[in-house]
Design an enzyme around this catalytic site. Structure first.
Site: not given
Length: 227
Positions: A115-117
């Site tokens: 994801g956005d990690e």
């Protein structure tokens, strides 16, 4: 009598060329498969497997202290909801480029975990932790122009950054990533757009303050081990 050896020679050469092309094709396919196994297809950064591989390569060398960094974008979901997933992908690719350049400049490695990690592993050396974290948060907070449904849109996101220091010989899955993860979620719990260094005794915020369990959290809960 001459035509027979010539034909045999030509046939042998043709067979050799065909074999060489086959070997080259198989090598290219193998290299592509290896790249896909260790890289995130959207951003081109390493994935979790690639990050482990990079860490193992460092661990095989002389022991040295490392900075392990985990970061999560703040308000990324708002970009997806407002402008669509394609625009969100544009944002992720830009963030990956910025983080990748910073990691390269520090002789380190960057990865997109999910994801956005994102994550990064940097040699400690002469780097000051606050300087490294400030560079990351500043770079990510710079405006990004993405393609939305009605044309280009400029958006700004920030990042919650968690850091820990570890020996290069420590297994990445045995603690460093989890400690950086804990510090990162504490940074997010305190408003985001900041960085925190893990300190002994630091724990995850209450579950209600998080965005919900991630797939790797669920895997960890089922297996009883920390990734």
């Amino acid at each position: 009598m001459i035509a027979i050896p010539v034909a045999v020679t030509l046939g042998t050469a043709a067979g050799y060329l065909a074999t060489r092309r086959t070997v080259e094709r198989l090598r290219a396919e193998l290299a592509d498969a290896a790249w896909q196994l260790t890289h995130d297809p959207l951003t081109g950064l390493l994935n979790r497997i690639g990050l482990r591989t990079a860490h193992n390569a460092v661990a095989a060398g002389p022991p040295c202290p490392l900075i392990v960094i985990l970061l999560d974008l703040d308000r990324f979901k708002e970009v997806n909801d407002a402008h669509g997933h394609d625009a969100g992908d544009d944002l992720l690719m830009e963030v990956a480029d910025r983080l990748g350049h910073l990691a390269d400049a520090a002789d380190g490695t960057a990865a997109r975990l999910s994801g956005d990690e994102f994550a990064a592993i940097l040699p400690l050396r002469h780097h000051r932790l606050d300087d490294v974290a400030d560079q990351i948060t500043t770079a990510i907070a710079a405006p990004v122009t993405i393609q939305a449904g009605n044309g280009p849109v400029t958006v700004t996101v920030t990042a919650s950054v968690g850091m820990t220091i570890t020996a290069s010989t420590d297994r990445l899955e045995d603690g460093p990533l989890h400690r950086a993860d804990t510090a990162m979620y504490q940074a997010k719990h305190h408003g985001g757009d900041r960085h925190l260094l893990y300190t002994p005794g630091m724990v995850m915020p209450e579950q209600g303050h998080r965005r919900g369990p991630r797939p790797r959290d669920l895997r960890r809960d089922r297996s009883g081990s920390v990734e």
